[in-house]
Design an enzyme around this catalytic site. Structure first.
Site: not given
Ligand code: MN
Length: 442
Positions: A140, A147, A212, A214, A246, A250, A253, A266, A270, A387
């Site tokens: 990834d 971001h 996420e 992506e 993804d 948080r 993380q 993570k 996915t 975000e």
């Molecule tokens: Mn990612």
């Protein structure tokens, strides 16, 4: 690698599969590949055409292909596309040309295919779409600069981007075993996290679940261990593209990431869209890599290629929609909460491939890359809920009257992508969709 536009891109070309004409995702100009199963049959390769799946095994068995396209179709009889991916770009392009001719209106080849339509076509609604490949490795990247900056600002890092960001296509090795196709629910993970204003961790379900937005990149032909793929050859190793969520815990993380980066935050799941959209299909949507902001360094030589700068980026509109339990109960459709574009990536796909392999790392057919979260410059373009909600401090209002600051159990998160350009047929990727569900009791 420059891909020539040909008759397969002609927007006037129509299919005798009538649902394909004007289809928002899968007109005859797209022809993405997947592994499907129908009525519990053995999984095999297929091509999307409108609301139908074209059966490559059935077409191959009916001897509809010749030359390199036949080699490709034979490889696509297997239960994963790895063997097809290993053949690389030439057989893929040959297969596209012949499938397009078979499915087009008024070509010499189409009469034969049309006569066999009941063997060659399956209603997509009756097909299960599986993982297209056995994924050996999942890397990834972090190529969405907005971001990356927003993350640095949330952490209070000054300046928000590390100095290496403008030199290195930053990435981490993620987890291949938990990449799942559209439709499979993802369980909320337990883990060590900092709850509320806690300074020390507790063990329990993730409290700050995020998605996420992506772009996913499938590797085709691999490289030998110890041998780099130079940037001018990178295109020959990219097999296709998908959308990739993804999922990110948080709070887990935040606590675990120093100093080696994300791990359990993570690796629990996915989600990818199951159709492999080919570089040929995306050729009309290639654009120049946007200029770097003034003052940013020129990439080092191994990451710099004039052709790549001229046409190595893609102009695809990408979006995130949410469909909550409350919205489903009220009969409301999914609600769009973000719209962005793949052109906001700071690094091209070729730069990612060149960097990944510059030290001799081998890539294999069926490996997958995530681009990193593709946030655009303004809040309506942000590609993660962290975000969009400014780290859980602002409400996201939904049409159902609900609010969200993080993803809740029962929420479907849907990613979509479309290429649109005047003079060309618009194409889509199909949905990348999964529901977040409660995990095991802690
Ligand atoms: Mn990612």
């Amino acid at each position: 690698m420059t891909i020539k536009l040909d008759e397969t891109h002609d927007m006037q070309r129509r299919s005798w599969v009538s649902s394909a004409n004007g289809h928002a995702e899968f007109p005859i100009q797209n022809l993405p590949l997947a592994i499907f199963s129908v009525n519990g049959d053995k999984p095999r390769g297929g091509v999307a055409i409108g609301d139908e799946v074209f059966d490559l095994k059935a077409a191959c068995d009916a001897k509809l292909f010749s030359g390199r396209a036949n080699s490709a179709a034979r490889a696509a009889k297997k239960s994963t596309l790895n063997a097809l991916m290993a053949l690389g770009a030439g057989p893929r392009a040959a297969l596209r040309q012949q499938v397009s001719a078979l499915l087009a209106e008024g070509t010499a080849e189409s009469a034969q295919a049309q006569a066999l339509a009941n063997k060659l076509l399956h209603k997509a609604a009756d097909c299960a779409l599986l993982l297209p490949a056995k994924i050996g490795a999942f890397t990834d990247f972090f190529a969405g600069i907005t971001h990356a900056e927003n993350g640095g600002k949330r952490r209070g890092t000054v300046p928000p981007l590390n100095e290496n960001y403008r030199y290195v296509p930053v990435a981490y090795h993620s987890r291949a075993s938990t990449v799942r196709p559209t439709g499979e629910p993802v369980r909320r993970p337990n883990g060590q996290r900092l709850a509320g204003s806690d300074k020390l961790p507790t063990f329990g379900p993730c409290l700050k679940m995020d998605f996420e937005l992506e772009f996913g990149i499938w590797m085709g032909k691999g490289n030998a261990w110890g041998e780099a793929i130079p940037i001018n050859k990178a295109g020959q190793h990219v097999y296709g593209y998908c959308m990739l969520n993804d999922w990110s815990a948080r709070d887990i993380q935040r606590w675990e990431s120093a100093p080696l980066g994300p791990f359990l935050s993570k690796n629990f799941g996915t989600t990818i869209s199951p159709w492999v959209v080919t570089p040929e299909a995306l050729a009309p949507f290639r654009i120049a890599q946007p200029a770097r902001p003034a003052g940013d360094p020129k990439p080092l030589d191994y990451l710099w290629n004039k052709t790549d700068q001229r046409e190595g980026a893609l102009d695809l509109e990408i979006e995130v929609l949410i469909h909550t339990e409350g919205m489903r109960t009220q009969g409301l459709p999914p609600q769009r909460i973000s719209v962005s574009n793949t052109k906001h990536l700071y690094w091209t796909v070729a730069q990612m491939v060149a960097h990944h392999t510059c030290g001799g790392c081998s890539l294999e057919p069926g490996d997958i890359f995530g681009s990193g979260t593709i946030s655009g410059p303004t809040p309506e373009n942000y590609g993660s809920i962290a975000e969009l909600s400014f780290d859980g401090t602002c409400d996201i209002q939904l049409a159902s009257g609900e609010i969200r600051r993080w993803v809740e159990d029962g929420d479907d998160i849907i990613l979509r992508a479309h290429g649109r350009r005047a003079g060309y047929a618009s194409i889509g990727f199909g949905e990348c969709c999964a529901r977040m569900v409660a995990g095991a009791a802690a």
